[in-house]
Design an enzyme around this catalytic site. Sequence first.
Site, short mmCIF file in Angstrom:
data_model
loop_
_atom_site.label_atom_id
_atom_site.label_comp_id
_atom_site.label_asym_id
_atom_site.label_seq_id
_atom_site.Cartn_x
_atom_site.Cartn_y
_atom_site.Cartn_z
CD GLU A 83 -2.83 1.07 2.50
OE1 GLU A 83 -3.03 -0.04 3.04
OE2 GLU A 83 -3.34 2.12 2.89
CE LYS A 267 -5.85 -1.63 5.92
NZ LYS A 267 -5.04 -0.77 5.04
CG ASP A 283 1.50 -16.51 12.10
OD1 ASP A 283 0.71 -15.81 11.42
OD2 ASP A 283 1.20 -17.62 12.56
CG HIS A 382 -4.03 8.08 0.37
ND1 HIS A 382 -5.07 7.33 0.79
CD2 HIS A 382 -2.99 7.74 1.15
CE1 HIS A 382 -4.69 6.56 1.79
NE2 HIS A 382 -3.43 6.81 2.04
C1 MEV Z 1 -5.61 3.10 5.34
O1 MEV Z 1 -4.89 1.95 5.00
C2 MEV Z 1 -5.59 3.31 6.85
C3 MEV Z 1 -6.47 4.45 7.37
O2 MEV Z 1 -7.81 4.27 6.92
C4 MEV Z 1 -6.39 4.36 8.88
C5 MEV Z 1 -7.34 5.32 9.59
O3 MEV Z 1 -8.38 5.70 9.04
O4 MEV Z 1 -7.03 5.63 10.76
C6 MEV Z 1 -6.00 5.78 6.85
#
Ligand code: MEV
Length: 431
Positions: A83, A267, A283, A382
């Site tokens: 990513e 995430k 892992d 981004h």
């Molecule tokens: C993208 O991979 C991760 C984000 O969505 C995390 C977040 O929103 O805190 C930017």
Amino acid sequence: MSDHKSSRLSGFYAKPLRERLAVVSEWADLDEQETRALFDGLTLEQADHMVENAVGLFALPLGIGVNLLINGRDYLAPMVVEEPSVIAAVGNAARLARAGGGFQAGSTTSVMIGQVQLLDVPDLAAAATAVTDAAAALGERIDTLLSSMAARGGGFRGVEVRPLPHTPAGPMLIVHLLIDCVDAMGANVVNTAAEAAAPLLETLTGGRANLRILSNLTDRRRAWATCTIPVSAFTTGAVSGHTVAKGIAEANAFAWADPYRAATHNKGIMNGIDPIAVATGNDWRAIEAGAHAYAARDGQYRSLTDWRLVDGEAALFGRIELPLAVGIVGGATRVHPTAQTALKILGVATARELAEVMAAVGLAQNLGALRALAAEGIQRGHMALHARQAALAAGVPPDQVEHVAALVVAEKNVKASRAAEIWAALRGESQ
Ligand code: MEV
């Protein structure tokens, strides 16, 4: 070694890839073979010994998270991830954290949990007491079996019982065997111990053992990291640092209260942790499972971090804590040449130190995401990175990618098809 070197590599991102490789190779004192393992690592023969039915290899980019200062020591973090913007975000956030002295990190010992499920137990309470009373005998059996682990300072650390009187399969007694795995992730060791202890547990409880397997909710094996950053460090253009820092604390509160947001928030944290797990041959599914289960430990799924304004709102304090079962010996860590080089770049001496670095990088990644979301909207940041991917996907030659990417960003039309059109037009001009 790299103790005295700064990881504050200003302008690292702007260097050509081969120059970056040379910088890292020198920084971490890599020899030719170790350096080569960064782009020409695992062989087909090795892959064939690692998994069944191997027919190939799958490559991913390996980048370096820079600027990390953790417990007063500089680290470069090798990160394997597909990513865009993840590695950049770590470097930016780690630079911000340096304004407050970097990250402070710590960890528990490497105690893993092996679970033995006992069914058809005639008396749960009596069985629980019998198991607890037999801790010494269980310990002796396990430490004899795991003599090399005990010799390395690990081994049996205790036994716990968890009666589950109401399950869809009726009452059962769950026995937890606590085992310090020191520098190994320890899955095999813990599974072996659980299997070896099962017959004795059957005798002690009068029950029948079914599952004998580690728990990935490794809540005895945790790492944490904190940082305290002056709000002035967050000032961007017209937006005051206090506003950005407050926005970060508010974003954290959102994730604390709302599982829909917490999933995305966490995430983002794992965006920092998993790439180091992959780079070091650990892992990452086990780490993911542990992190998310831990995030729900009070019954609601919440953020793994805490961000709040402190010092009369003059500074932003951040903290992360999560289970991190990682090893620096055994498994893929040992056989994968790139993992060996990644560990050398990190320069960690113990599995706990690796877990502490990963916790700090998770916190940095979260800070990077929340800062971008709170300060400018993540989409803008981004866009440039996606534009480069679009240009590459459109077949633009690498030396023209930046140029074409800048043009699609200027048009706010970040698509491979538009990059292809622009490139075709540019080519037409130059011919
Ligand atoms: C993208 O991979 C991760 C984000 O969505 C995390 C977040 O929103 O805190 C930017």
